[in-house]
Design a protein around this motif. Structure first.
Motif, mmCIF file in Angstrom:
data_model
loop_
_atom_site.group_PDB
_atom_site.id
_atom_site.type_symbol
_atom_site.label_atom_id
_atom_site.label_comp_id
_atom_site.label_asym_id
_atom_site.label_seq_id
_atom_site.Cartn_x
_atom_site.Cartn_y
_atom_site.Cartn_z
ATOM 1 N N GLU A 156 10.882 -143.443 38.215
ATOM 2 C CA GLU A 156 10.894 -144.797 37.656
ATOM 3 C C GLU A 156 9.477 -145.295 37.397
ATOM 4 N N THR A 157 8.565 -145.030 38.330
ATOM 5 C CA THR A 157 7.166 -145.431 38.144
ATOM 6 C C THR A 157 6.532 -144.651 37.000
ATOM 7 N N ILE A 158 6.863 -143.378 36.881
ATOM 8 C CA ILE A 158 6.317 -142.564 35.791
ATOM 9 C C ILE A 158 6.781 -143.108 34.440
ATOM 10 N N GLN A 159 8.043 -143.512 34.359
ATOM 11 C CA GLN A 159 8.551 -144.102 33.115
ATOM 12 C C GLN A 159 7.800 -145.386 32.770
ATOM 13 N N THR A 160 7.528 -146.192 33.779
ATOM 14 C CA THR A 160 6.790 -147.439 33.555
ATOM 15 C C THR A 160 5.377 -147.158 33.058
ATOM 16 N N LEU A 161 4.690 -146.215 33.686
ATOM 17 C CA LEU A 161 3.319 -145.872 33.292
ATOM 18 C C LEU A 161 3.290 -145.250 31.903
ATOM 19 N N LEU A 162 4.335 -144.523 31.541
ATOM 20 C CA LEU A 162 4.416 -143.960 30.193
ATOM 21 C C LEU A 162 4.489 -145.071 29.151
ATOM 22 N N GLN A 163 5.321 -146.076 29.427
ATOM 23 C CA GLN A 163 5.468 -147.176 28.476
ATOM 24 C C GLN A 163 4.182 -147.996 28.351
ATOM 25 N N GLU A 164 3.353 -147.976 29.387
ATOM 26 C CA GLU A 164 2.101 -148.749 29.356
ATOM 27 C C GLU A 164 0.980 -148.021 28.617
ATOM 28 N N ALA A 165 1.168 -146.761 28.281
ATOM 29 C CA ALA A 165 0.129 -146.000 27.575
ATOM 30 C C ALA A 165 -0.116 -146.595 26.194
ATOM 31 N N GLN A 166 -1.367 -146.712 25.837
ATOM 32 C CA GLN A 166 -1.752 -147.294 24.548
ATOM 33 C C GLN A 166 -2.644 -146.336 23.768
ATOM 34 N N LEU A 167 -2.558 -146.428 22.448
ATOM 35 C CA LEU A 167 -3.368 -145.574 21.574
ATOM 36 C C LEU A 167 -4.851 -145.857 21.772
ATOM 37 N N GLY A 168 -5.647 -144.790 21.793
ATOM 38 C CA GLY A 168 -7.092 -144.941 21.893
ATOM 39 C C GLY A 168 -7.615 -145.170 23.290
ATOM 40 N N MET A 169 -6.748 -145.219 24.305
ATOM 41 C CA MET A 169 -7.208 -145.471 25.676
ATOM 42 C C MET A 169 -8.126 -144.361 26.174
ATOM 43 N N ALA A 170 -7.948 -143.158 25.662
ATOM 44 C CA ALA A 170 -8.747 -142.015 26.130
ATOM 45 C C ALA A 170 -9.781 -141.573 25.104
ATOM 46 N N GLY A 171 -10.051 -142.375 24.107
ATOM 47 C CA GLY A 171 -11.033 -142.016 23.085
ATOM 48 C C GLY A 171 -10.375 -141.664 21.757
ATOM 49 N N ARG A 172 -11.195 -141.420 20.753
ATOM 50 C CA ARG A 172 -10.687 -141.244 19.397
ATOM 51 C C ARG A 172 -10.557 -139.787 18.974
ATOM 52 N N ALA A 173 -11.050 -138.868 19.758
ATOM 53 C CA ALA A 173 -10.969 -137.443 19.418
ATOM 54 C C ALA A 173 -9.806 -136.804 20.189
ATOM 55 N N THR A 174 -9.687 -135.457 20.093
ATOM 56 C CA THR A 174 -8.590 -134.746 20.753
ATOM 57 C C THR A 174 -9.146 -133.534 21.495
ATOM 58 N N ALA A 175 -9.129 -133.609 22.832
ATOM 59 C CA ALA A 175 -9.667 -132.526 23.666
ATOM 60 C C ALA A 175 -8.504 -131.760 24.292
ATOM 61 N N ILE A 176 -7.936 -130.837 23.524
ATOM 62 C CA ILE A 176 -6.778 -130.075 24.011
ATOM 63 C C ILE A 176 -7.175 -129.145 25.152
ATOM 64 N N GLY A 177 -8.319 -128.485 25.023
ATOM 65 C CA GLY A 177 -8.764 -127.564 26.062
ATOM 66 C C GLY A 177 -8.990 -128.262 27.402
ATOM 67 N N ASP A 178 -9.657 -129.409 27.359
ATOM 68 C CA ASP A 178 -9.913 -130.158 28.595
ATOM 69 C C ASP A 178 -8.603 -130.648 29.225
ATOM 70 N N ALA A 179 -7.641 -131.030 28.387
ATOM 71 C CA ALA A 179 -6.341 -131.490 28.898
ATOM 72 C C ALA A 179 -5.632 -130.364 29.645
ATOM 73 N N ILE A 180 -5.668 -129.151 29.078
ATOM 74 C CA ILE A 180 -5.047 -128.004 29.742
ATOM 75 C C ILE A 180 -5.776 -127.695 31.040
ATOM 76 N N GLY A 181 -7.108 -127.769 31.012
ATOM 77 C CA GLY A 181 -7.893 -127.496 32.212
ATOM 78 C C GLY A 181 -7.563 -128.445 33.353
ATOM 79 N N LEU A 182 -7.437 -129.741 33.052
ATOM 80 C CA LEU A 182 -7.095 -130.716 34.090
ATOM 81 C C LEU A 182 -5.674 -130.476 34.610
ATOM 82 N N ALA A 183 -4.764 -130.118 33.708
ATOM 83 C CA ALA A 183 -3.381 -129.847 34.114
ATOM 84 C C ALA A 183 -3.323 -128.647 35.057
#
Length: 336
Positions: A156-183
């Motif tokens: 339920e908390t995860i669903q709430t945090l998902l709905q709160e996500a906004q465009l551009g909160m993490a910057g304007r580019a796309t770091a796919i490699g870094d996202a996989i690394g953190l995961a």
């Protein structure tokens, strides 16, 4: 059913019997001298026919109160029907691209044209509901990746945090490699064969310190399966000064990269050109990564000790009150 947590304590019920037998034995060994008292002496103040001995009803009250107190000490419990508990079979992390390109309104939700992130939120919300028993987490990425919700059973908390996500909160580019690394960093300590990453993006890798191919190699070594999803329509009409023209809003999507990542880690690549396709993809992932249920059961237990304890106290109070009333009702003998 009714049971006792400490049934051996019920043997304490026999203590009054042992005490009575010992008292009777002592009385037989040392008998008090019989003093003949006339019937007239029993009517004097402070003298009774029975002496200090308790009446029969007082003995019954004390015995019942003792039995109730012993029952309370044994801790009676009501044990309900067994309830099957789901045991997680997956630690599943969802990585969602929130770069500004996800603002493209080429998706339809409920007869309404919406942007890609809104469509993802709607579909992921339903996906989370169906993963009961799994430990889920949410990772958002743009120029930088970050954990929006750590791995948890609190869907339920995860669903709430998902709905709160906004465009551009993490910057304007796309770091796919870094996202996989953190995961991978968050999943590598989880049990083997339970590490799953679902990565959704609408573009290509344009930022980050780790290349996507290198990150995929690290993920494969750590046993993390990655399901990649490329989102975005392939054709839409765009109005301009010279009229309406047909464009491809997904021209920046690097499908080859997403296919390589999925193939190298033992996952699959999916293409979501519309909301129904996106729903179908998550349904397919549900089948590819089924929730494993083990035969563990939980039996709800309700303590009932306060009932016998309360009744015992009530009986003793009532007995004390009745004794007091009877003493007050005894007529005094006047001396004349």
């Amino acid at each position: 059913m009714l049971s006792f947590a400490y049934p051996w304590l019920l043997l304490l019920v026999l203590l009054p019997l042992l005490w009575w037998r010992r008292r009777k034995t002592d009385a037989d060994q040392v008998a008090a001298p019989a003093i003949p008292v006339g019937h007239w002496l029993a009517d004097l103040p402070g003298v009774s026919r029975s002496g200090n001995a308790r009446s029969l009803w007082q003995k019954v009250v004390l015995l019942v109160a003792w039995m109730l107190l012993v029952a309370a000490l044994a801790r009676p419990q009501y044990i309900g029907e067994g309830v099957n508990l789901p045991v997680t079979g997956r630690d599943l992390l969802m990585a969602v691209d929130i770069s500004p390109s996800m603002e493209e309104e080429d998706m339809i939700v409920g007869q309404r044209q919406v942007n890609r992130l809104t469509a993802v939120k709607n579909v992921l919300d339903e996906f989370i509901k169906r993963r009961e028993g799994d430990r889920l987490g949410l990772l958002l990425f743009g120029t930088q990746p970050y954990i929006q919700a750590p791995l948890s059973f609190d869907h339920e908390t995860i669903q709430t945090l998902l709905q709160e996500a906004q465009l551009g909160m993490a910057g304007r580019a796309t770091a796919i490699g870094d996202a996989i690394g953190l995961a991978v960093k968050r999943l590598r300590d989880r049990p083997q064969e339970q590490r799953v990453l679902i990565l959704l993006t609408d573009g290509a890798n344009t930022a980050g310190e780790v290349s996507p191919d290198k990150a995929a190699e690290i993920a494969a070594a750590a046993g993390v399966r990655i399901y990649t999803i490329g989102i975005g329509a392939e054709a839409m009409l765009q109005r301009g000064f010279l009229g309406t023209r047909k464009i491809n809003p997904s021209r920046d999507l690097d499908e080859d990269l997403l296919k390589r990542i999925a193939s190298q880690t033992g996952g699959q690549y999916f293409r979501a050109r519309s909301t129904p396709e996106l729903e179908s993809i998550y349904e397919t992932i549900n089948k590819l990564e089924p929730i494993e249920l083990e035969g563990k059961q939980y039996r709800p237990t309700i303590d009932l000790f306060y009932w016998p304890a309360g009744l015992a106290v009530a009986l003793l109070l009532i007995g004390q009150l009745l004794s007091h009333v009877r003493r007050r009702d005894v007529p005094e003998v006047s001396h004349g």
